[in-house]
Design an enzyme around this catalytic site. Structure first.
Site, PDB file in Angstrom:
ATOM      1  N   GLU A  41       0.632  -0.867   0.124  1.00 16.61           N
ATOM      2  CA  GLU A  41      -0.042  -0.118  -0.381  1.00 16.61           C
ATOM      3  C   GLU A  41       0.641   1.167  -0.170  1.00 16.61           C
ATOM      4  O   GLU A  41       1.972   1.593   0.202  1.00 16.61           O
ATOM      5  CB  GLU A  41      -0.931  -0.372   1.261  1.00 16.61           C
ATOM      6  CG  GLU A  41      -1.971   1.139   0.730  1.00 16.61           C
ATOM      7  CD  GLU A  41      -3.047   1.657   2.700  1.00 16.61           C
ATOM      8  OE1 GLU A  41      -3.932   2.042   2.423  1.00 16.61           O
ATOM      9  OE2 GLU A  41      -1.763   1.064   3.924  1.00 16.61           O
ATOM     10  N   LYS A 113     -10.066   1.145  -2.278  1.00 18.01           N
ATOM     11  CA  LYS A 113      -9.670   1.091  -1.244  1.00 18.01           C
ATOM     12  C   LYS A 113     -11.449   1.194  -0.196  1.00 18.01           C
ATOM     13  O   LYS A 113     -11.866   2.065  -0.655  1.00 18.01           O
ATOM     14  CB  LYS A 113      -8.852   1.586  -0.020  1.00 18.01           C
ATOM     15  CG  LYS A 113      -8.872   1.235   1.459  1.00 18.01           C
ATOM     16  CD  LYS A 113      -7.791   1.212   2.379  1.00 18.01           C
ATOM     17  CE  LYS A 113      -7.220   1.153   3.515  1.00 18.01           C
ATOM     18  NZ  LYS A 113      -6.674   1.504   4.306  1.00 18.01           N
ATOM     19  N   CYS A 154      -5.154  -3.150   2.984  1.00 20.21           N
ATOM     20  CA  CYS A 154      -4.977  -3.414   4.392  1.00 20.21           C
ATOM     21  C   CYS A 154      -6.386  -2.778   4.669  1.00 20.21           C
ATOM     22  O   CYS A 154      -6.618  -4.222   5.906  1.00 20.21           O
ATOM     23  CB  CYS A 154      -4.380  -1.721   4.497  1.00 20.21           C
ATOM     24  SG  CYS A 154      -2.820  -1.382   6.225  1.00 20.21           S
TER      25      CYS A 154
END
Length: 274
Positions: A41, A113, A154
């Site tokens: 990330e 995300k 994440c």
């Protein structure tokens, strides 16, 4: 058997320097026999100082890190999962966006995300990702040389419904690039990644940020490759480095035949109020 490479890096506040690290990793991955490289990330820029970082944000067409990685992928004939970049959307807001780049340098898939990290930690650290980023809305699965790849980033790791959706859509590999903090990493990183692999009966490849960064934050490292049984194939510890893992399609078939969780899934209604 197909080989994957994972880059564990300590991204800083200079996109050009980060791009050079990524380009070198593409060449090293190819030299090591990997069909695909996975990066963490925020591979292009990790900077908690919003004013300083502002001057580096760009739309896709103007992002120097994305351009450099696409060129390197084409030069070396290697696929790359670019874990994520901070990309300016057309509406002027930011997306935390992952890219899958093929061996011609073409972008095969994008994923923004979906779950944003807003939290106050006992250490005194406070993160408000939603102050800068807009959440994505669409899960993504893409065909790659390793198989069908489901994309996450994440904090998404903590939401198993996303991974259920990805495996229902045919994903046999789950990518979870991350920049986990050290306290949350030590407590939850290994157990959550192994759980996602077991639940989905899929490989998990999680390239991570590590070490102390130029903006002062510290990340956990421990990039992992995990097989569908939950066995850890690779744990890169805390050093910035390139690691390799073998993706064995036979292992996937074996696990899914022994514990056929995907066939046994059912739609779950809302819980009744007793």
């Amino acid at each position: 058997m197909t080989r994957a490479a994972l880059l564990q890096m300590t991204s800083g506040i200079d996109p050009a320097a980060n791009a050079a690290t990524l380009v070198a990793a593409v060449a090293q991955a190819r030299a090591g026999g990997a069909a695909m490289l996975f990066t963490p990330e925020m591979s292009g820029l990790l900077d908690g100082n919003r004013e300083r970082a502002q001057g580096h944000y760009a739309q896709e067409a103007d992002d120097l890190v994305l351009a450099a990685v696409r060129e390197a992928a084409a030069k070396h004939g290697t696929w790359v999962h670019l874990g994520s970049l901070a990309v300016l959307r057309e509406d002027g807001k930011l997306a935390n966006r992952a890219f899958v780049i093929d061996d011609t340098g073409s972008i095969r898939a994008r994923y923004d995300k979906m779950h944003l990290f807003d939290v106050d930690l006992p250490t005194g650290e406070s993160w408000r990702e939603s102050n800068s980023y807009t959440a994505g809305t669409e899960p993504v699965v893409v065909e790659t040389p390793l198989g069908k790849l489901g994309l996450a980033i994440c904090y998404d790791l903590r939401f198993p419904d996303l991974f259920r959706t990805l495996s229902n859509a045919g994903a046999t590999i789950l990518a979870v690039p991350a920049a986990f903090t050290r306290p949350t990493g030590a407590a939850h990183w290994h157990v959550l990644l192994r759980a996602r692999a077991i639940e989905a009966a899929a490989f998990v490849l999680a390239a991570a940020q590590t070490g102390t960064h130029a903006d002062g934050r510290a990340t956990y490292g421990h990039s992992l490759a995990i097989d569908p049984w939950g066995d850890v194939l690779l744990d890169m510890g805390e050093a910035a480095d390139l690691g390799f893992a073998e993706i064995d399609a036979g292992r996937l078939e074996d696990v899914r035949s022994r514990v056929p969780v995907l066939r046994h899934r059912r739609a779950i209604p809302e819980a009744a109020q007793a």
